[in-house]
Scaffold this active site. Structure first.
Site, mmCIF file in Angstrom:
data_model
loop_
_atom_site.group_PDB
_atom_site.id
_atom_site.type_symbol
_atom_site.label_atom_id
_atom_site.label_comp_id
_atom_site.label_asym_id
_atom_site.label_seq_id
_atom_site.Cartn_x
_atom_site.Cartn_y
_atom_site.Cartn_z
ATOM 1 N N PHE A 120 -50.417 -13.510 -8.752
ATOM 2 C CA PHE A 120 -51.117 -12.295 -8.866
ATOM 3 C C PHE A 120 -50.187 -11.221 -9.290
ATOM 4 O O PHE A 120 -49.122 -10.907 -8.924
ATOM 5 C CB PHE A 120 -51.559 -11.597 -7.520
ATOM 6 C CG PHE A 120 -52.407 -12.786 -7.083
ATOM 7 C CD1 PHE A 120 -53.821 -12.894 -7.308
ATOM 8 C CD2 PHE A 120 -51.897 -13.430 -5.905
ATOM 9 C CE1 PHE A 120 -54.659 -13.868 -6.840
ATOM 10 C CE2 PHE A 120 -52.852 -14.446 -5.342
ATOM 11 C CZ PHE A 120 -54.185 -14.788 -5.777
ATOM 12 N N CYS A 137 -50.356 -17.430 -16.341
ATOM 13 C CA CYS A 137 -50.749 -16.206 -17.110
ATOM 14 C C CYS A 137 -50.313 -15.088 -16.015
ATOM 15 O O CYS A 137 -50.198 -13.889 -16.678
ATOM 16 C CB CYS A 137 -52.216 -16.196 -17.026
ATOM 17 S SG CYS A 137 -53.144 -16.364 -15.347
ATOM 18 N N TYR A 177 -52.937 -1.045 -7.083
ATOM 19 C CA TYR A 177 -54.052 -1.059 -7.988
ATOM 20 C C TYR A 177 -54.671 0.153 -8.568
ATOM 21 O O TYR A 177 -54.695 1.147 -7.891
ATOM 22 C CB TYR A 177 -55.205 -1.731 -7.089
ATOM 23 C CG TYR A 177 -54.881 -3.044 -6.502
ATOM 24 C CD1 TYR A 177 -55.283 -4.168 -7.479
ATOM 25 C CD2 TYR A 177 -54.736 -3.166 -5.318
ATOM 26 C CE1 TYR A 177 -55.161 -5.315 -6.888
ATOM 27 C CE2 TYR A 177 -54.452 -4.758 -4.845
ATOM 28 C CZ TYR A 177 -54.953 -5.687 -5.620
ATOM 29 O OH TYR A 177 -54.416 -6.898 -5.378
ATOM 30 N N GLN A 226 -48.236 -19.658 -23.003
ATOM 31 C CA GLN A 226 -47.924 -20.076 -21.652
ATOM 32 C C GLN A 226 -47.953 -21.464 -21.454
ATOM 33 O O GLN A 226 -47.504 -22.086 -20.677
ATOM 34 C CB GLN A 226 -48.895 -19.318 -20.472
ATOM 35 C CG GLN A 226 -50.366 -19.944 -20.715
ATOM 36 C CD GLN A 226 -51.239 -19.010 -19.735
ATOM 37 O OE1 GLN A 226 -51.642 -18.010 -20.130
ATOM 38 N NE2 GLN A 226 -51.422 -19.724 -18.846
ATOM 39 N N TYR A 253 -50.329 -8.039 -8.996
ATOM 40 C CA TYR A 253 -49.999 -7.134 -8.045
ATOM 41 C C TYR A 253 -48.540 -7.577 -7.426
ATOM 42 O O TYR A 253 -47.608 -6.604 -6.981
ATOM 43 C CB TYR A 253 -51.031 -6.938 -6.833
ATOM 44 C CG TYR A 253 -50.522 -5.827 -5.879
ATOM 45 C CD1 TYR A 253 -51.058 -4.506 -6.131
ATOM 46 C CD2 TYR A 253 -50.259 -6.222 -4.717
ATOM 47 C CE1 TYR A 253 -50.753 -3.637 -4.916
ATOM 48 C CE2 TYR A 253 -50.009 -5.396 -3.604
ATOM 49 C CZ TYR A 253 -50.150 -3.748 -3.869
ATOM 50 O OH TYR A 253 -50.052 -3.118 -2.828
ATOM 51 N N HIS A 304 -58.489 -14.897 -15.194
ATOM 52 C CA HIS A 304 -57.228 -14.938 -16.004
ATOM 53 C C HIS A 304 -56.680 -13.556 -16.101
ATOM 54 O O HIS A 304 -57.511 -12.806 -16.375
ATOM 55 C CB HIS A 304 -57.616 -15.480 -17.306
ATOM 56 C CG HIS A 304 -56.776 -15.698 -18.588
ATOM 57 N ND1 HIS A 304 -55.583 -16.446 -18.106
ATOM 58 C CD2 HIS A 304 -56.658 -15.306 -19.679
ATOM 59 C CE1 HIS A 304 -54.959 -16.441 -19.213
ATOM 60 N NE2 HIS A 304 -55.459 -15.729 -20.232
#
Ligand SMILES: *[C@@H]1O[C@H](CO)[C@@H](O)[C@H](O)[C@H]1NC(C)=O
Ligand SMILES: *[C@@H]1O[C@H](CO)[C@@H](O)[C@H](O)[C@H]1NC(C)=O
Ligand SMILES: *[C@@H]1O[C@H](CO)[C@@H](O)[C@H](O)[C@H]1NC(C)=O
Length: 470
Positions: free
Chosen positions: A308, A264, A353, A258, A310, A411
């Site tokens: 994120f 990340c 999740y 990256q 998600y 991370h």
């Protein structure tokens, strides 16, 4: 929603532009969400490119009660509740998503900034996006909490570093051999070593690469208790597992790098979709997906300042789709979104999740998800010592390097396997990083399993990619 404004996984805004107003932490908790909220929804339409910065006049209002166990209930004005099967989840400390009446709603919490003073306003939101569960009818919405379940907290202003410290973080990293020796002297589970390339990075750059300053959750969830059913199911799993070696085949795409961009979350997300596509198609679809399209064009993330899994492997990949690396190659920096109309888009669905909602994860559920559906995105806390990991089973040593400033970060990476060390009996996870294939164990690391080491068992995310036919 302006980009680059929230503290996120890999997030880092304030450090690079310490005196600019735009860098603010939305820093809210599960308890802030509980209670009754009122939302006003603007006129809908079939345009998913709609800009929700200014949502326009409301054409509908809904009142929703958020309670424990991720239950969202729509309240009618006469106090009679309907759609009691609604669902909600917190998204880290930054926002929330809920689903009622077959529509999804997602928004970031509101924050207010004056100079360097920034305050999260956890009973309000930035304008958010709503669409039906099929993704056809889109609208913007606004809202606020009208009845908190608990007494609302005083808004907490963000804590800022002194300018001397900010300047120090802009200097280059310098290898400290004593620190590495100390780590190796303190334990024998893993080996620390020198990464000469770090000297090309500033401290700030290293922190951003590791997940970003302030990405650490003050009230992160602990692993959830394990139900009897889950324990029984997990006991049937193989003692060790690795998606790089299943029936002699490798289902994990190559390790990438990256660079100094706090992306990340995009690499972890694309890595999950790539691997799961390979799993679903018995390796006949071996694509490499584009993290840069997420960094440059993603509405649900903050470019090189973070995001994120998600919202990316999940919500973005479902709502907007992702493109191939070859159609949008990696640049490793923030840049404006290029025309992608010629890029074919692939989608994912059923993002979640692990365990069902934010805060319901644990080791056994992660093992079951891994073996059944493929690699998944996880996040963990990075400490100073981890930066020197060369091999073995990582455990945080509590040691820190007095000469190189570092801040704990969170991370995002890709979980690909688990096992037990035959000599010591130590249980571990096998994890793919995005720091190049010469880092750690050929780009991977192992970390202690079963003890929520560095919070790695608290917020795993899964999504199911949809293979393209032809
Ligand atoms: C920031 O907050 C401090 C303490 O509340 C106050 O003295 C200061 O004037 C504020 N600065 C700005 C730019 O609002
Ligand atoms: C977030 O809020 C908590 C208190 O709820 C505080 O301890 C923490 O420092 C805050 N984090 C940031 C980044 O401001
Ligand atoms: C999956 O691919 C492998 C290797 O190409 C092949 O040997 C195997 O028969 C395939 N399995 C199925 C179910 O197609």
């Amino acid at each position: 929603m302006s980009r680059g404004t929230l503290w996120t996984l890999c997030g880092f805004a304030a450090l690079l532009v310490p005196l600019v107003v735009a860098d603010t932490p939305a820093n809210c908790t599960y308890a802030d969400m509980l209670g009754t909220w009122k939302f006003s929804v603007s006129k809908g339409g079939n345009d998913k490119t709609l800009d929700c910065t200014d949502p326009g006049p409301a054409t509908n209002t809904i009142t929703v009660q958020f309670s424990h166990f991720s239950t969202a209930t729509v309240m009618s004005s006469d106090g009679y509740n309907f759609d009691v099967n609604g669902y909600w989840t917190l998204i880290y400390n930054q926002g929330f998503e809920f689903r009622v009446m077959n529509r999804k709603f997602f928004a970031f919490f509101k924050w207010k900034g004056e100079g360097k003073n920034v305050t999260s306003m956890c009973g309000e939101i930035m304008p958010g996006w709503s669409h039906d569960v099929l993704g056809h009818d889109w609208a913007c919405f606004q809202g606020m909490r009208i009845k908190p379940e608990q007494k609302p907290r005083q808004p907490t202003p963000a804590v800022y570093q002194s300018e001397a410290k900010e300047r120090r973080l802009q200097q280059n990293y310098k290898t400290n051999l004593d620190f590495i020796e100390q780590i190796n002297g303190a334990q024998s589970s893993w080996r620390a070593g020198v990464y000469p390339e770090y000297e090309k990075f500033t401290h700030a750059g290293l922190i951003r690469r590791a997940g970003g300053r302030k990405s650490v959750l003050p009230h992160r969830p602990r692993p959830a208790p394990v139900s009897e059913e889950t324990r029984l199911a997990a006991s049937q799993l193989p003692g060790s597992f690795d998606w790089r070696k299943v029936r002699g085949l490798n289902f994990v795409s190559p390790v990438r790098n990256q660079g100094q961009c706090g992306s990340c979350y995009a690499f972890g997300s694309m890595g999950m979709l790539e691997a799961r596509l390979r799993v679903l198609t018995n390796n006949t679809q071996q694509v490499v997906l584009s993290p840069q399209e997420i960094v440059s064009c993603g509405k649900y993330s903050q470019g090189c300042e973070g995001g994120f899994p998600y919202l990316i492997a999940g919500k973005y990949a479902e709502d907007f789709g992702v493109v191939l690396e070859e159609c949008y190659p990696y640049e490793g920096k923030d840049s404006s979104c290029k025309d992608t109309s010629k890029c074919r888009r692939g989608y994912a669905t059923n993002y979640r999740y692990v365990g069902g909602f934010y805060g319901s994860c644990n080791e056994e559920l992660m093992q079951l998800e891994l073996v059944k559906n493929g690699p998944m995105a996880v996040a963990f806390e990075v400490y100073n010592d981890f930066m020197h990991y060369k091999g073995g089973i990582y455990e945080h040593t509590e040691l820190s390097d007095p000469f190189n400033p570092f801040e704990i970060t969170n991370h995002a990476v890709l979980l690909v396997g688990y096992g037990t060390d035959p000599k010591t009996g130590a249980k571990f996870w096998t994890v793919k990083n995005s720091w190049g294939d010469t880092w750690g164990e050929e780009g991977y690391f192992r970390i202690r399993r079963g003890t929520d080491e560095c919070a790695i068992e608290s917020i795993a995310v899964a999504a199911d990619p949809i293979p393209l036919m032809s």
